[in-house]
Design a protein around this motif. Structure first.
Motif, PDB file in Angstrom:
ATOM      1  N   LEU A 275       5.414   6.553   4.702  1.00  0.00           N
ATOM      2  CA  LEU A 275       5.059   5.151   4.877  1.00  0.00           C
ATOM      3  C   LEU A 275       5.069   4.423   3.537  1.00  0.00           C
ATOM      4  O   LEU A 275       4.522   4.907   2.548  1.00  0.00           O
ATOM      5  CB  LEU A 275       3.656   5.057   5.495  1.00  0.00           C
ATOM      6  CG  LEU A 275       3.156   3.691   5.960  1.00  0.00           C
ATOM      7  CD1 LEU A 275       4.038   3.153   7.088  1.00  0.00           C
ATOM      8  CD2 LEU A 275       1.712   3.793   6.435  1.00  0.00           C
ATOM      9  N   ALA A 276       5.715   3.236   3.513  1.00  0.00           N
ATOM     10  CA  ALA A 276       5.685   2.344   2.352  1.00  0.00           C
ATOM     11  C   ALA A 276       5.302   0.955   2.863  1.00  0.00           C
ATOM     12  O   ALA A 276       5.882   0.472   3.850  1.00  0.00           O
ATOM     13  CB  ALA A 276       7.037   2.309   1.653  1.00  0.00           C
ATOM     14  N   PHE A 277       4.340   0.314   2.179  1.00  0.00           N
ATOM     15  CA  PHE A 277       3.878  -0.970   2.709  1.00  0.00           C
ATOM     16  C   PHE A 277       3.163  -1.781   1.628  1.00  0.00           C
ATOM     17  O   PHE A 277       2.746  -1.271   0.588  1.00  0.00           O
ATOM     18  CB  PHE A 277       2.932  -0.759   3.897  1.00  0.00           C
ATOM     19  CG  PHE A 277       1.664  -0.019   3.573  1.00  0.00           C
ATOM     20  CD1 PHE A 277       0.510  -0.700   3.230  1.00  0.00           C
ATOM     21  CD2 PHE A 277       1.630   1.371   3.614  1.00  0.00           C
ATOM     22  CE1 PHE A 277      -0.663  -0.027   2.936  1.00  0.00           C
ATOM     23  CE2 PHE A 277       0.468   2.065   3.317  1.00  0.00           C
ATOM     24  CZ  PHE A 277      -0.682   1.368   2.974  1.00  0.00           C
ATOM     25  N   VAL A 278       3.036  -3.079   1.933  1.00  0.00           N
ATOM     26  CA  VAL A 278       2.200  -3.992   1.156  1.00  0.00           C
ATOM     27  C   VAL A 278       0.953  -4.252   1.981  1.00  0.00           C
ATOM     28  O   VAL A 278       1.039  -4.674   3.136  1.00  0.00           O
ATOM     29  CB  VAL A 278       2.934  -5.307   0.850  1.00  0.00           C
ATOM     30  CG1 VAL A 278       2.000  -6.294   0.158  1.00  0.00           C
ATOM     31  CG2 VAL A 278       4.167  -5.054   0.000  1.00  0.00           C
TER      32      VAL A 278
ATOM     33  N   GLU B  66       1.331  10.565  -2.961  1.00  0.00           N
ATOM     34  CA  GLU B  66       1.002   9.144  -2.841  1.00  0.00           C
ATOM     35  C   GLU B  66       1.145   8.423  -4.175  1.00  0.00           C
ATOM     36  O   GLU B  66       0.770   8.958  -5.225  1.00  0.00           O
ATOM     37  CB  GLU B  66      -0.430   8.976  -2.337  1.00  0.00           C
ATOM     38  CG  GLU B  66      -0.674   9.506  -0.932  1.00  0.00           C
ATOM     39  CD  GLU B  66      -2.103   9.283  -0.486  1.00  0.00           C
ATOM     40  OE1 GLU B  66      -2.292   8.748   0.623  1.00  0.00           O
ATOM     41  OE2 GLU B  66      -3.027   9.626  -1.244  1.00  0.00           O
ATOM     42  N   ALA B  67       1.650   7.190  -4.108  1.00  0.00           N
ATOM     43  CA  ALA B  67       1.718   6.304  -5.267  1.00  0.00           C
ATOM     44  C   ALA B  67       1.243   4.927  -4.819  1.00  0.00           C
ATOM     45  O   ALA B  67       1.649   4.448  -3.752  1.00  0.00           O
ATOM     46  CB  ALA B  67       3.135   6.228  -5.818  1.00  0.00           C
TER      47      ALA B  67
ATOM     48  N   ASP C  99       2.180  14.120   4.172  1.00  0.00           N
ATOM     49  CA  ASP C  99       1.969  12.675   4.123  1.00  0.00           C
ATOM     50  C   ASP C  99       2.574  12.155   2.822  1.00  0.00           C
ATOM     51  O   ASP C  99       2.209  12.621   1.735  1.00  0.00           O
ATOM     52  CB  ASP C  99       0.481  12.332   4.169  1.00  0.00           C
ATOM     53  CG  ASP C  99      -0.128  12.582   5.538  1.00  0.00           C
ATOM     54  OD1 ASP C  99       0.553  12.325   6.543  1.00  0.00           O
ATOM     55  OD2 ASP C  99      -1.281  13.038   5.600  1.00  0.00           O
ATOM     56  N   THR C 100       3.480  11.180   2.934  1.00  0.00           N
ATOM     57  CA  THR C 100       4.119  10.575   1.767  1.00  0.00           C
ATOM     58  C   THR C 100       3.948   9.061   1.882  1.00  0.00           C
ATOM     59  O   THR C 100       4.463   8.448   2.820  1.00  0.00           O
ATOM     60  CB  THR C 100       5.615  10.944   1.710  1.00  0.00           C
ATOM     61  OG1 THR C 100       5.756  12.366   1.791  1.00  0.00           O
ATOM     62  CG2 THR C 100       6.245  10.455   0.408  1.00  0.00           C
ATOM     63  N   ARG C 101       3.194   8.470   0.926  1.00  0.00           N
ATOM     64  CA  ARG C 101       2.869   7.045   1.049  1.00  0.00           C
ATOM     65  C   ARG C 101       3.023   6.340  -0.297  1.00  0.00           C
ATOM     66  O   ARG C 101       2.681   6.882  -1.345  1.00  0.00           O
ATOM     67  CB  ARG C 101       1.433   6.855   1.544  1.00  0.00           C
ATOM     68  CG  ARG C 101       1.152   7.488   2.898  1.00  0.00           C
ATOM     69  CD  ARG C 101      -0.141   6.941   3.498  1.00  0.00           C
ATOM     70  NE  ARG C 101      -1.249   6.972   2.553  1.00  0.00           N
ATOM     71  CZ  ARG C 101      -2.275   6.119   2.581  1.00  0.00           C
ATOM     72  NH1 ARG C 101      -2.328   5.156   3.480  1.00  0.00           N
ATOM     73  NH2 ARG C 101      -3.254   6.226   1.706  1.00  0.00           N
ATOM     74  N   ALA C 102       3.520   5.104  -0.222  1.00  0.00           N
ATOM     75  CA  ALA C 102       3.591   4.217  -1.383  1.00  0.00           C
ATOM     76  C   ALA C 102       3.144   2.836  -0.918  1.00  0.00           C
ATOM     77  O   ALA C 102       3.615   2.334   0.104  1.00  0.00           O
ATOM     78  CB  ALA C 102       5.008   4.162  -1.940  1.00  0.00           C
ATOM     79  N   PHE C 103       2.231   2.213  -1.691  1.00  0.00           N
ATOM     80  CA  PHE C 103       1.735   0.911  -1.232  1.00  0.00           C
ATOM     81  C   PHE C 103       1.107   0.136  -2.378  1.00  0.00           C
ATOM     82  O   PHE C 103       0.792   0.668  -3.449  1.00  0.00           O
ATOM     83  CB  PHE C 103       0.722   1.082  -0.093  1.00  0.00           C
ATOM     84  CG  PHE C 103      -0.531   1.826  -0.444  1.00  0.00           C
ATOM     85  CD1 PHE C 103      -1.659   1.140  -0.856  1.00  0.00           C
ATOM     86  CD2 PHE C 103      -0.593   3.207  -0.359  1.00  0.00           C
ATOM     87  CE1 PHE C 103      -2.826   1.812  -1.179  1.00  0.00           C
ATOM     88  CE2 PHE C 103      -1.750   3.893  -0.682  1.00  0.00           C
ATOM     89  CZ  PHE C 103      -2.875   3.194  -1.096  1.00  0.00           C
ATOM     90  N   VAL C 104       0.924  -1.159  -2.111  1.00  0.00           N
ATOM     91  CA  VAL C 104       0.232  -2.070  -3.031  1.00  0.00           C
ATOM     92  C   VAL C 104      -0.861  -2.774  -2.240  1.00  0.00           C
ATOM     93  O   VAL C 104      -0.610  -3.318  -1.155  1.00  0.00           O
ATOM     94  CB  VAL C 104       1.194  -3.114  -3.638  1.00  0.00           C
ATOM     95  CG1 VAL C 104       0.426  -4.149  -4.441  1.00  0.00           C
ATOM     96  CG2 VAL C 104       2.250  -2.441  -4.502  1.00  0.00           C
ATOM     97  N   GLY C 105      -2.089  -2.758  -2.780  1.00  0.00           N
ATOM     98  CA  GLY C 105      -3.171  -3.491  -2.139  1.00  0.00           C
ATOM     99  C   GLY C 105      -4.124  -2.613  -1.359  1.00  0.00           C
ATOM    100  O   GLY C 105      -4.382  -1.462  -1.722  1.00  0.00           O
ATOM    101  N   ILE C 106      -4.623  -3.158  -0.267  1.00  0.00           N
ATOM    102  CA  ILE C 106      -5.669  -2.490   0.511  1.00  0.00           C
ATOM    103  C   ILE C 106      -5.082  -1.335   1.314  1.00  0.00           C
ATOM    104  O   ILE C 106      -4.088  -1.480   2.018  1.00  0.00           O
ATOM    105  CB  ILE C 106      -6.367  -3.496   1.449  1.00  0.00           C
ATOM    106  CG1 ILE C 106      -7.087  -4.574   0.626  1.00  0.00           C
ATOM    107  CG2 ILE C 106      -7.362  -2.800   2.372  1.00  0.00           C
ATOM    108  CD1 ILE C 106      -7.705  -5.678   1.461  1.00  0.00           C
ATOM    109  N   ASP C 107      -5.729  -0.172   1.203  1.00  0.00           N
ATOM    110  CA  ASP C 107      -5.333   1.012   1.959  1.00  0.00           C
ATOM    111  C   ASP C 107      -6.035   0.986   3.316  1.00  0.00           C
ATOM    112  O   ASP C 107      -7.265   1.064   3.391  1.00  0.00           O
ATOM    113  CB  ASP C 107      -5.732   2.270   1.174  1.00  0.00           C
ATOM    114  CG  ASP C 107      -5.303   3.558   1.869  1.00  0.00           C
ATOM    115  OD1 ASP C 107      -4.756   3.483   2.982  1.00  0.00           O
ATOM    116  OD2 ASP C 107      -5.522   4.633   1.270  1.00  0.00           O
ATOM    117  N   PRO C 108      -5.295   0.878   4.416  1.00  0.00           N
ATOM    118  CA  PRO C 108      -5.942   0.802   5.736  1.00  0.00           C
ATOM    119  C   PRO C 108      -6.666   2.089   6.139  1.00  0.00           C
ATOM    120  O   PRO C 108      -7.439   2.078   7.094  1.00  0.00           O
ATOM    121  CB  PRO C 108      -4.767   0.508   6.682  1.00  0.00           C
ATOM    122  CG  PRO C 108      -3.558   0.989   5.958  1.00  0.00           C
ATOM    123  CD  PRO C 108      -3.824   0.774   4.501  1.00  0.00           C
TER     124      PRO C 108
END
Length: 205
Positions: A191-194, A64-65, A124-133
């Motif tokens: 998953l990659a998301f804002v 995760e990043a 699980d591979t995730r990259a995101f900015v902001g709130i983690d759901p």
């Protein structure tokens, strides 16, 4: 039985203030390579010769990043860059598993062998900015990212599995048998998301 549970994380923490003349990069990288061998040999001059081999592999991996949302409703986590902002999670799995089994008898009894490989991969591979759901309690604040260049948020996962099982049953005076099976269960979440409410500005210069 082999069990692996690697976790690789890279982040800018909640409430941080990051100002860079150049680019900002947050990257989590995990390359996993597993090579395993298993085998069994049974031999008898008079009684039955039965060889049985089993290999079980379990891989549970998180890569995760992220740039975390702030815990303060009035002060967001802020990242400003004169270049690009990159948030990237990159994971790969390369698995090779081989089992060879043999049962040999020289008498009038049967010779048999059985082999099995069971491989279970849950990544699980995730990259995101902001709130983690996935958080049970959402933070009060959020994240603000500004880049003179581009903003790149990406998650990439690659899995390669090569599993083979072989069995040999030999009897000089009776029946012989061999049976093999390879079972692979691969569960990949990429998953990659804002996150909701995050502010992202990229001027593309």
């Amino acid at each position: 039985i082999d069990i692996f549970t690697p976790t690789t994380r890279a982040s800018i923490g909640a409430g941080a203030l990051v100002e860079a003349d150049g680019s900002v990069r947050v990257r989590a990288l995990d390359d996993t390579e597993i090579i395993s061998f298993a085998g069994a040999l049974a031999a008898s001059a008079e009684a039955a010769g039965i060889g049985i081999g089993l290999h079980v592999l379990v891989l549970v991996k998180d890569t995760e990043a992220w740039i975390a949302a702030s815990d303060d409703a009035l002060t967001p986590t802020t990242v400003t860059a004169g270049g690009n902002v990159t948030v990237e999670a990159d994971a790969s799995e390369d698995v090779f598993s081989l089992t060879i089994n043999a049962g040999v008898t020289a008498g009038d009894s049967p010779g048999g062998a059985g082999g099995a490989i069971v491989a279970v991969l849950d990544t699980d591979t995730r990259a995101f900015v902001g709130i983690d759901p996935e958080l049970e309690t959402a933070p009060l604040g959020n994240a603000l990212v500004e880049a003179d260049g581009s903003v790149h948020i990406a998650a990439d996962s690659t899995t390669k599995i090569d599993a083979a099982a072989g069995s040999l049953g030999v009897s000089l005076d009776d029946n012989s048998f061999g049976a093999s099976v390879a079972v692979v269960v691969d569960i990949d979440d990429t998953l990659a998301f804002v996150g909701e409410g995050a502010a992202i500005t990229a001027f593309g210069n």
